[in-house]
Design an enzyme around this catalytic site. Structure first.
Site, short mmCIF file in Angstrom:
data_model
loop_
_atom_site.label_atom_id
_atom_site.label_comp_id
_atom_site.label_asym_id
_atom_site.label_seq_id
_atom_site.Cartn_x
_atom_site.Cartn_y
_atom_site.Cartn_z
N SER A 140 -42.81 3.97 -12.06
CA SER A 140 -43.37 3.14 -10.98
C SER A 140 -42.30 2.85 -9.95
CB SER A 140 -43.88 1.81 -11.55
OG SER A 140 -44.20 0.93 -10.50
N TYR A 155 -42.09 -5.26 -16.81
CA TYR A 155 -42.76 -4.01 -16.39
C TYR A 155 -41.75 -3.12 -15.66
CZ TYR A 155 -46.10 -0.93 -13.96
OH TYR A 155 -46.77 0.17 -13.45
N1 LIG Z 1 -52.04 1.61 -10.08
C1 LIG Z 1 -50.81 1.43 -9.62
O1 LIG Z 1 -50.58 0.83 -8.57
C2 LIG Z 1 -49.63 1.98 -10.39
C3 LIG Z 1 -48.39 2.01 -9.76
C4 LIG Z 1 -47.29 2.51 -10.44
C5 LIG Z 1 -47.44 2.97 -11.73
N2 LIG Z 1 -48.66 2.92 -12.34
C6 LIG Z 1 -48.75 3.41 -13.71
O2 LIG Z 1 -49.71 4.43 -13.77
C7 LIG Z 1 -50.25 4.51 -15.09
C8 LIG Z 1 -51.77 4.51 -15.01
O3 LIG Z 1 -52.20 3.28 -14.49
P1 LIG Z 1 -53.59 3.05 -13.76
O4 LIG Z 1 -53.28 2.37 -12.50
O5 LIG Z 1 -54.38 4.30 -13.76
O6 LIG Z 1 -54.23 1.94 -14.71
P2 LIG Z 1 -55.36 1.98 -15.81
O7 LIG Z 1 -55.37 0.62 -16.41
O8 LIG Z 1 -56.63 2.52 -15.20
O9 LIG Z 1 -54.84 3.06 -16.87
C9 LIG Z 1 -54.06 2.76 -17.99
C10 LIG Z 1 -54.69 3.42 -19.19
O10 LIG Z 1 -53.81 3.28 -20.31
C11 LIG Z 1 -54.61 3.05 -21.45
N3 LIG Z 1 -53.82 2.43 -22.52
C12 LIG Z 1 -53.33 1.16 -22.56
N4 LIG Z 1 -52.68 0.96 -23.71
C13 LIG Z 1 -52.72 2.12 -24.41
C14 LIG Z 1 -52.24 2.54 -25.67
N5 LIG Z 1 -51.55 1.71 -26.46
N6 LIG Z 1 -52.49 3.81 -26.07
C15 LIG Z 1 -53.21 4.67 -25.29
N7 LIG Z 1 -53.68 4.32 -24.07
C16 LIG Z 1 -53.45 3.08 -23.65
C17 LIG Z 1 -55.73 2.16 -20.96
O11 LIG Z 1 -56.83 2.14 -21.85
C18 LIG Z 1 -56.03 2.80 -19.61
O12 LIG Z 1 -57.02 3.82 -19.71
C19 LIG Z 1 -49.67 3.32 -15.85
O13 LIG Z 1 -48.55 3.75 -16.60
C20 LIG Z 1 -49.22 2.40 -14.73
O14 LIG Z 1 -48.20 1.52 -15.14
C21 LIG Z 1 -49.76 2.45 -11.70
#
Ligand SMILES: NC(=O)c1ccc[n+]([C@@H]2O[C@H](COP(=O)([O-])OP(=O)(O)OC[C@H]3O[C@@H](n4cnc5c(N)ncnc54)[C@H](O)[C@@H]3O)[C@@H](O)[C@H]2O)c1
Length: 249
Positions: A140, A155
């Site tokens: 991130s 985080y």
């Molecule tokens: N959306 C943003 O702005 C953003 C920015 C930077 C990084 N990210 C990162 O991108 C990735 C995806 O995030 P997103 O925005 O699509 O959110 P999201 O919440 O839609 O996706 C996260 C997924 O991880 C799954 N998950 C959680 N705990 C788990 C576990 N123990 N085992 C297996 N799966 C598990 C959840 O069920 C969910 O489907 C994450 O790592 C997040 O930190 C997101």
């Protein structure tokens, strides 16, 4: 078709508005067989079915080593190979340093950092045997700039840990033909930020971003396809910023 017949495992890939599912959709369009790996409540089988026939959904918890290993065995049984792993599962929590409890720390670090380690450990032996493979770790911008918008310091620490882990693994496994890279998304409109930012706040943030908008899940999907495919054959240990210019460094 950049990923014709490649087998790609995406952790946390079942959220239909998430980065993982968007990546699965684009990879499927490029000919990949996609394995959606997620917690039971997220319905990975349902998500895989939405990608079309020939894809697989597996219930697994990335914080549990045995669960990661069992999922890997299932993928290999179904497809015989694993060409790419997208370490995408992650959870966030908008709290300040003094409010972080031990349980908060464990939860946030475990999914992003321990999960990235355990899933990588699970698939690496198959990639070693093939002498090829690509692992993409979703970090991130929060790791780089000391906080994103919504994640707490734990985080940022988890995501910075992911960068260090990915770089060290890249150094270790490069000689065996396995590439390991990271993506640092900026603020992307997915469920992780849903209900946490007003439209006014989003517009305010967009004004500070050179490309003048929040990111879309598809923006990250494109970067994942690049890193999983042969287009990036000479890239390992890199950090690919996909943040609209939110952080230029
Ligand atoms: N959306 C943003 O702005 C953003 C920015 C930077 C990084 N990210 C990162 O991108 C990735 C995806 O995030 P997103 O925005 O699509 O959110 P999201 O919440 O839609 O996706 C996260 C997924 O991880 C799954 N998950 C959680 N705990 C788990 C576990 N123990 N085992 C297996 N799966 C598990 C959840 O069920 C969910 O489907 C994450 O790592 C997040 O930190 C997101």
């Amino acid at each position: 078709m950049l990923l014709k017949d490649k087998v790609v495992v995406i952790t946390g890939g079942a959220g239909l508005n998430g980065l993982g599912f968007a990546t699965g959709r684009l990879m499927a369009a490029h000919g990949a067989r996609v394995v959606v790996l997620d917690l039971e409540g997220a319905d990975p089988a349902g998500a895989a079915a939405k990608l079309g026939p020939g894809h697989l959904g597996i219930v697994a918890d990335v914080t549990d080593k045995a669960s990661c290993e069992a999922a890997t065995v299932e993928v290999l049984k179904a497809f015989g190979t694993i060409d790419a792993l997208i370490n995408n599962a992650g959870v966030t929590q908008p709290v300040k340093t003094l409010e972080i409890s031990g349980a908060d720390y464990d939860r946030v670090l475990d999914v992003s950092l321990r999960g990235t380690l355990y899933m990588s450990q699970a698939v690496l032996p198959a990639m070693q045997q093939q002498r090829s493979g690509s692992i993409v770790c979703i970090s991130s911008v929060s790791a780089q700039r000391g906080g994103g918008i919504l994640g707490g310091p734990h985080y940022s620490a988890a995501k910075a840990g992911v960068l260090g882990l990915a770089r060290a693994m890249a150094r270790e496994f490069g000689p065996e033909g396995i590439r390991i890279n990271s993506i640092t998304p900026g603020l992307i409109g997915t469920d992780i930020i849903k209900g946490k930012l007003t439209d006014e706040k989003k517009a305010e943030i967009a004004e500070t971003i050179p490309l003048a908008r929040l990111g879309r899940a598809e923006d990250i999907a494109g970067a994942c396809v690049f890193l999983a495919s042969d287009l990036s054959l000479y890239c390992t240990g890199i950090t690919l910023d996909v943040n609209g210019g939110m952080l230029i460094h």
